[in-house]
Design an enzyme around this catalytic site. Structure first.
Site, PDB file in Angstrom:
ATOM      1  CG  ASN A 100      27.977  15.016  -0.090  1.00  0.00           C
ATOM      2  OD1 ASN A 100      27.255  14.197   0.484  1.00  0.00           O
ATOM      3  ND2 ASN A 100      27.778  15.366  -1.357  1.00  0.00           N
TER       4      ASN A 100
ATOM      5  CG  ASP B 251      20.193  13.870  -4.776  1.00  0.00           C
ATOM      6  OD1 ASP B 251      20.595  14.895  -4.190  1.00  0.00           O
ATOM      7  OD2 ASP B 251      20.508  13.581  -5.936  1.00  0.00           O
TER       8      ASP B 251
END
Ligand code: IPE
Ligand code: MG
Length: 224
Positions: free
Chosen positions: A50, A2
């Site tokens: 996502n 991330d």
């Protein structure tokens, strides 16, 4: 992995610039595994959630995955890395799916680091897909529902040939699981670190692994 987007934004660059920088870190991290005693490494590349991102970012990521596989295949095999993918494959485009199949086959004989790449992966989605297959086996009389226990479901998960994770590292300062290996991480140790993924070096990796090694794992029992 991330923090790619923020890493790019801080440099006044588009988010995809960060994803490319992030992909470059993977090689070094994979190559550090043998020295650190890490036999299995799973990286979370793209979640089932996502897809909510802009079409531009999603397309850019898919294209990055394709070029990553093409570019890295040889080096991975030379480093004796066995690659596997987890996640919902039918949801991915055919070109990428074929490259994924090819890379798995191309490295199938490798006996070094086991690298698992999670693409279109979500822990809940994985459990739902596993349950569907389990239910089919019950319906077809291949599985006795009375015999279902904690060992049964993992056999239907994408990770059926992999051990549960010992350590889950999340970069970029977010302290949440975000649907990663939900079932498998029941007793994992977690490290939440501030570093953005493109800044994740092998020194940091080694430090986190060292700190993990000092933890006492009791699995619900008491210290001995
Ligand atoms: C990479 O980081 C994770 C992927 C989905 C590829 P992010 O894209 O989530 O970066 P941030 O969180 O916006 O900084
Ligand atoms: Mg993020």
């Amino acid at each position: 992995m991330d923090g790619n987007g923020r890493w790019a934004e801080r440099r006044g660059q588009p988010r995809l610039f960060g994803h490319h920088a992030g992909a470059k870190r993977v090689r070094e991290v994979v190559e550090a595994c043998p020295d650190l005693g890490v036999d299995y490494l799973t990286i979370f590349a793209f979640s089932t959630e996502n897809w909510k991102r802009t079409q531009r970012e999603v397309a850019g990521l898919m294209s990055l995955f394709r070029s990553y596989i093409k570019k890295e295949a040889r080096a991975l095999r030379e480093h004796n890395v066995r690659v596997r993918f987890i996640g919902d494959r039918p949801g991915l485009d055919e070109k990428l799916r074929n490259l994924m199949d090819e890379l798995e086959e191309y490295t199938a004989h490798c006996t070094g680091t086991n690298l698992t790449i999670a693409i279109n992966y979500g822990g809940r989605d994985e459990v739902a897909r596993a349950t569907k297959r389990l239910a089919c086996d019950v319906a077809q009389g291949k599985l006795d529902p009375q015999k279902i226990d904690e060992e049964t479901l993992p056999r239907y998960l994408d990770t059926c040939v992999l051990p549960d994770p010992d350590l889950v590292i999340r970069t970029s300062g977010e302290a949440r699981i975000s649907n990663f290996l939900l079932w498998q991480s029941a007793y994992a140790e977690y490290e939440f670190i501030e570093t953005l993924w493109p800044d994740f070096t092998n020194e940091i990796f080694a430090q986190v692994v060292r700190s993990y090694a000092g933890r006492e794992r009791r699995y619900g029992g008491i210290a001995v």
